[in-house]
Design a protein around this motif. Structure first.
Motif, short mmCIF file in Angstrom:
data_model
loop_
_atom_site.label_atom_id
_atom_site.label_comp_id
_atom_site.label_asym_id
_atom_site.label_seq_id
_atom_site.Cartn_x
_atom_site.Cartn_y
_atom_site.Cartn_z
N TRP A 1 54.25 32.75 45.58
CA TRP A 1 54.29 33.60 44.40
C TRP A 1 54.95 34.93 44.76
O TRP A 1 54.80 35.42 45.87
N ARG A 2 55.65 35.50 43.82
CA ARG A 2 56.27 36.81 43.99
C ARG A 2 55.78 37.68 42.84
O ARG A 2 55.83 37.26 41.68
N SER B 1 51.22 31.68 35.45
CA SER B 1 51.85 32.94 35.83
C SER B 1 51.61 34.00 34.76
O SER B 1 51.43 35.18 35.07
N GLU B 2 51.54 33.57 33.50
CA GLU B 2 51.26 34.52 32.40
C GLU B 2 49.87 35.14 32.56
O GLU B 2 49.71 36.37 32.45
N ASN B 3 48.87 34.29 32.82
CA ASN B 3 47.50 34.80 32.96
C ASN B 3 47.33 35.61 34.24
O ASN B 3 46.61 36.61 34.25
N LEU B 4 47.98 35.19 35.32
CA LEU B 4 47.88 35.95 36.56
C LEU B 4 48.53 37.33 36.42
O LEU B 4 48.03 38.30 36.99
N LYS C 1 54.80 47.45 33.65
CA LYS C 1 55.48 46.15 33.62
C LYS C 1 55.10 45.38 34.87
O LYS C 1 54.95 45.96 35.95
N ILE C 2 54.93 44.07 34.71
CA ILE C 2 54.61 43.21 35.84
C ILE C 2 55.29 41.87 35.64
O ILE C 2 55.35 41.36 34.51
N ARG C 3 55.83 41.33 36.71
CA ARG C 3 56.40 39.98 36.71
C ARG C 3 55.69 39.18 37.79
O ARG C 3 55.53 39.64 38.91
N VAL C 4 55.31 37.97 37.42
CA VAL C 4 54.73 37.05 38.39
C VAL C 4 55.62 35.81 38.42
O VAL C 4 55.73 35.09 37.43
N TRP C 5 56.27 35.62 39.56
CA TRP C 5 57.17 34.48 39.78
C TRP C 5 56.37 33.37 40.44
O TRP C 5 55.72 33.60 41.45
N GLU C 6 56.44 32.15 39.91
CA GLU C 6 55.81 31.03 40.61
C GLU C 6 56.84 30.15 41.29
O GLU C 6 56.49 29.24 42.03
N ALA D 1 56.77 35.01 34.63
CA ALA D 1 56.18 35.55 33.40
C ALA D 1 56.19 37.06 33.54
O ALA D 1 55.96 37.59 34.62
N GLU D 2 56.46 37.73 32.43
CA GLU D 2 56.52 39.19 32.45
C GLU D 2 55.64 39.75 31.35
O GLU D 2 55.63 39.24 30.23
N ARG D 3 54.88 40.77 31.70
CA ARG D 3 54.09 41.51 30.72
C ARG D 3 54.51 42.96 30.79
O ARG D 3 54.74 43.50 31.87
#
Length: 137
Positions: free
Chosen positions: A32-33, A93-96, A119-124, A130-132
Motif C-alpha cells: 500500500w502507498r 482503499s476508500e475506507n482506509l 487530502k489523502i490517497r491510498v494506493w492498493e 482512492a482519494e479523499r
C-alpha cells in the motif's frame, strides 16, 4: 498563515473484502502507498506544522498486519495467531483513506498541533488509488 505539508508512506498488509463478489473476497496482500497532504499553522518556535514522523507512525500501525472487516468471521480465527486490525466495513482503499485521515487528525490534536488532513490517497496497487479531500475547518 496556513502551510501545507506532504508525506508519502508505504506499508505491506493483507486484507479481504467480505461483501465483494470477486477475487478480492479472498485473503490477499498489497504494498500500500499512502500520500497525505496536511494543512495547518506552523508552530511559532519550531516552525513545524506536524512532525512527518507522526504521519509515518500512524500509517505504520498497518504495516505487516491483517486488515479485516470487524464482521468478518475470519478475524477471530486469525486473531488466535496474529493481531488483526479491524475496520467498520470492508477494508477498501476508500475506507482506509478515511480511517487513516481520522487517525492522523487525532494524533495531531493530541500533540497540540493546529493541523488537519486536507487530502489523502491510498494506493492498493501501482494503478489504483482512492482519494479523499477535506475542507479545512
Amino acid at each position: 498563515m496556513n502551510t501545507r505539508i506532504y508525506k508519502e508512506v508505504f506499508f505491506e498488509a493483507t486484507h479481504r473484502l467480505i461483501h465483494y463478489k470477486g477475487k478480492c473476497f479472498r485473503l490477499h496482500g498489497h504494498q500500500w502507498r499512502v500520500e497525505v497532504w496536511i494543512e495547518g499553522t506552523a508552530d511559532e518556535r519550531t516552525g513545524i506544522v506536524l512532525d512527518y514522523n507522526c504521519i509515518k507512525e500512524v500509517v505504520g500501525r498497518f504495516d505487516h498486519q491483517v486488515i479485516l472487516n470487524a464482521d468478518d468471521p475470519m478475524a477471530a480465527c486469525i486473531e488466535a495467531f496474529h493481531p488483526v486490525v479491524t475496520t467498520s466495513g470492508d477494508p477498501t482503499s476508500e475506507n482506509l483513506a478515511g480511517l487513516i485521515a481520522e487517525m492522523i487528525n487525532t494524533e495531531a490534536g493530541r500533540h497540540g498541533h493546529n493541523a488537519r488532513v486536507v487530502k489523502i490517497r491510498v494506493w492498493e496497487s501501482t494503478t489504483c488509488y482512492a482519494e479523499r479531500t477535506y475542507d479545512r475547518q
